[in-house]
Design a protein around this motif. Structure first.
Motif, mmCIF file in Angstrom:
data_model
loop_
_atom_site.group_PDB
_atom_site.id
_atom_site.type_symbol
_atom_site.label_atom_id
_atom_site.label_comp_id
_atom_site.label_asym_id
_atom_site.label_seq_id
_atom_site.Cartn_x
_atom_site.Cartn_y
_atom_site.Cartn_z
ATOM 1 N N ALA A 165 0.830 -1.207 0.000
ATOM 2 C CA ALA A 165 0.000 0.000 0.000
ATOM 3 C C ALA A 165 0.868 1.262 0.000
ATOM 4 O O ALA A 165 0.585 2.228 -0.719
ATOM 5 N N LEU A 166 1.926 1.260 0.793
ATOM 6 C CA LEU A 166 2.801 2.431 0.873
ATOM 7 C C LEU A 166 3.498 2.709 -0.457
ATOM 8 O O LEU A 166 3.807 3.862 -0.782
ATOM 9 N N HIS A 174 2.143 2.333 -3.411
ATOM 10 C CA HIS A 174 1.188 3.100 -4.223
ATOM 11 C C HIS A 174 1.263 4.576 -3.853
ATOM 12 O O HIS A 174 1.189 5.452 -4.722
ATOM 13 N N LEU A 175 1.403 4.850 -2.562
ATOM 14 C CA LEU A 175 1.544 6.234 -2.109
ATOM 15 C C LEU A 175 2.808 6.869 -2.678
ATOM 16 O O LEU A 175 2.799 8.028 -3.115
ATOM 17 N N ALA A 233 2.240 7.693 -6.323
ATOM 18 C CA ALA A 233 1.299 8.797 -6.488
ATOM 19 C C ALA A 233 1.941 10.153 -6.210
ATOM 20 O O ALA A 233 1.559 11.168 -6.803
ATOM 21 N N GLN A 236 -3.146 5.470 -8.938
ATOM 22 C CA GLN A 236 -2.411 5.017 -7.752
ATOM 23 C C GLN A 236 -3.167 5.332 -6.467
ATOM 24 O O GLN A 236 -3.164 4.519 -5.527
ATOM 25 N N TRP A 237 -3.823 6.492 -6.385
ATOM 26 C CA TRP A 237 -4.584 6.820 -5.176
ATOM 27 C C TRP A 237 -5.732 5.828 -4.961
ATOM 28 O O TRP A 237 -5.979 5.382 -3.827
ATOM 29 N N SER A 273 -5.854 2.738 -6.026
ATOM 30 C CA SER A 273 -5.229 1.471 -5.619
ATOM 31 C C SER A 273 -4.807 1.524 -4.155
ATOM 32 O O SER A 273 -4.941 0.532 -3.424
ATOM 33 N N LEU A 274 -4.295 2.686 -3.704
ATOM 34 C CA LEU A 274 -3.891 2.839 -2.303
ATOM 35 C C LEU A 274 -5.078 2.682 -1.367
ATOM 36 O O LEU A 274 -4.981 2.005 -0.326
ATOM 37 N N THR A 314 -6.053 -1.101 -1.308
ATOM 38 C CA THR A 314 -5.042 -1.931 -0.659
ATOM 39 C C THR A 314 -4.953 -1.622 0.830
ATOM 40 O O THR A 314 -4.802 -2.533 1.658
ATOM 41 N N GLY A 315 -5.029 -0.340 1.201
ATOM 42 C CA GLY A 315 -4.983 0.028 2.616
ATOM 43 C C GLY A 315 -6.151 -0.549 3.391
ATOM 44 O O GLY A 315 -5.979 -1.036 4.527
ATOM 45 N N ALA A 341 7.246 -2.388 -4.728
ATOM 46 C CA ALA A 341 5.876 -2.896 -4.759
ATOM 47 C C ALA A 341 5.862 -4.365 -5.161
ATOM 48 O O ALA A 341 5.128 -5.189 -4.580
#
Length: 544
Positions: A182-183, A185-186, A189, A265-266, A268-269, A272-273, A204
């Motif tokens: 998850a991180l 993806h951040l 982004a 990406q946001w 996806s974050l 996933t988060g 990732a």
């Protein structure tokens, strides 16, 4: 006549704890757990070593300190020093194999959902190339490196994590991996340059590799061989079909000038988060050896008797032994086991084409049929449709497996794999010779469907067959083939565009199809001679 461990314990009132725990005590000949065949008798830890922390063992290794107490213990009578192995009683609900079906399905779906997130992340990333290359002032080839290193992370990291999951447990790795994934993806982004994106994509893939190699081991932990067909099919659907579902949505995100690649990406974050927060609630530890190790440590603490241990603890006599066993097992299986090596080359070649196809679908359809990003995203649904056809074929494969397993053993998994060996090049030939502007685009989509159907069957056969053949070592066997598979996945996107440009679309795909034709005998040879090959294996012969 020597007394058994159980009778010895019953005569000692201090040992009632073992019965209160509801565990069985066994000798080494009786215990069901299997350890690495490379473990020698002198590698088995003594009573003091078995409780030593990894920190102390690392310190001893650095300072070249050896253990001098073993010789004193070896002088004692055998019945006072022989380990007493704890095991689950038959039907014990703490044994992952005896979990309720509801719990098994919750764990299976939770693990497979992670697999789906990882598969989607591979292809959704490509959807943002147009806006990413503009915002970061980079070339399409530089952006493509982000896809390649994602596969590289998938291939390298499981060489360590897969075996460690067999030693220390699945659940901690799922939690750690989901948070790290998850991180990343951040990180993508918020990236200000393509170098940051590439580093984040590699990490990732490293974090996400858990959802590729460890899920097969998780399924093998909780489902008996005759029950694994449907769970493994769901895993394969998540691993492959999600690669088509993701771009179908993110293609339109890229089309929106207010969203584009960063919002891919946001989104996806966020997903996933949310998933990472559910793992401690839904996922339970499924590695029986880890659970027995915890119970054995509890018994040693309560009774003061250090003879109690789980069979898996015999692999941890020293940090050197642990590293040797855990970190080298996937490579050993890959290079010494014919079943693992041959299947790895077969699925590796197909997986490389798959990644190359993910990278090349967009330029092919934009060049030949003038599709925009949203329309290309919908074309990716043909991948999902091919997987659904593969899933339906696997229902028939499961009927064949149930019918012929008593006679053929694990090789009963390979009936449809032999058919897929022919479908694999057939799909590529269709894809090659429908790449003309005067042929309606549906012809290319049909080639993708046939290829993806074959890939689904191949992928599922590899995971199911190796899980059946290697049992407790399934994650290591799958990590070995994952290395081969994902190295191919890394390499193909880096040269596929150049290959298509120089050889044209039709001849490039034709060349790949001809190589696939040479690989048709691989599943057939394993189907016919698999039992003889497994009988000569140091690892698979212990599971037979």
């Amino acid at each position: 006549m020597p007394s058994s461990p159980a009778s010895t314990l019953r005569s000692d009132p201090r040992e009632e704890a073992v019965y209160n725990e509801g565990l069985a005590v066994k000798s080494v000949e009786e215990v069901a757990d299997i350890v690495d065949p490379r473990i020698r008798p002198e590698d088995i830890p003594d009573d003091e070593q078995v409780d030593e922390s990894l920190t102390r063992q690392f310190s001893d290794l650095v300072h070249h300190r050896d253990h001098h107490h073993r010789s004193d213990i070896e002088k004692q009578p055998p019945d006072a020093t022989d380990p007493i192995y704890v095991d689950f009683e038959k039907g014990d609900p703490r044994n992952p194999a005896n979990f309720t079906r509801t719990r098994k399905w919750v764990i299976t779906f939770c693990a497979c959902f992670f697999t789906g997130l990882l598969a989607a992340a591979a292809s959704t990333y490509n959807s943002g190339f147009p806006s990413m290359t503009r915002d970061l002032n980079c070339t399409t080839f530089q952006a493509t490196i982000g896809l390649a290193v994602y596969a590289l992370g998938f291939g390298l990291v499981p060489l360590v994590t897969a075996s460690f999951s067999e030693e220390f447990g699945r659940q901690p790795l799922y939690i750690f991996s989901a948070i790290g994934f998850a991180l990343m993806h951040l990180m993508v982004a918020l990236a200000k340059n393509i170098q940051t994106v590439i580093v984040a994509r590699f990490l990732a893939g490293a974090f996400g590799s858990t959802g590729s190699t460890m899920v097969g081991g998780t399924v093998a932990d909780i489902w008996a061989p005759h029950e694994r067909g449907l769970p493994m099919s769901i895993f394969a659907v998540a691993a492959i079909a999600a690669s088509g579902l993701g771009p179908a949505a993110t293609g339109w995100v890229e089309q929106n000038p207010h969203l584009e690649w960063r919002w891919i990406q946001w989104i996806s974050l966020i997903i996933t988060g949310t998933y990472a927060l559910t793992i401690p609630i839904l996922m339970k530890e499924t590695r029986s050896a880890v659970l027995l190790t915890r119970l054995a440590k509890k018994l040693r603490k309560e009774t003061g008797n250090h003879r109690y241990r789980a069979r898996a603890e015999d692999e941890r006599g020293s940090l050197r032994t642990l590293i040797m066993v855990s970190c080298t097992r996937p490579i050993i299986l890959l290079v010494t086991e014919p079943a693992v090596l041959s299947f790895s080359l077969w699925i590796g070649f197909a997986w490389g084409i798959f990644y190359g196809m993910i990278e090349s679908i967009s330029p092919i359809f934009k060049t030949l049929h003038h599709f925009n990003s949203g329309q290309v995203g919908l074309v990716f649904l043909s991948m999902t449709i091919g997987c659904l056809f593969g899933f339906l074929m696997n229902l028939y494969q499961e009927r064949l497996y149930q019918k012929y397993f008593p006679v053929r053993g694990p090789e009963a998994r390979l009936y449809c794999a032999c058919v897929a060996g022919v479908m694999f090049p057939a799909g590529l030939f269709i894809y090659a010779w429908c790449s003309f502007t005067f042929i309606y685009w549906i012809g290319l989509a049909v080639g993708i469907v046939v290829f993806m159907c074959a890939l689904f069957i191949m992928y599922l056969a590899v995971f199911s067959y190796l899980a059946d053949c290697y049992g407790p070592f399934a994650s290591s066997a799958l990590a070995g083939q994952s290395l081969c598979r994902n190295l191919a996945g890394m390499a193909f996107p880096l040269f596929s565009q150049q290959m298509y440009h120089r050889l044209t679309y039709k001849w490039s795909s034709t060349l790949l199809a001809l190589i696939a034709v040479l690989m048709i005998p691989i599943p057939l040879v394993l189907f016919l001679y698999g039992p003889a090959i497994r009988k000569r294996s140091k690892f698979a012969s212990r599971v037979m």
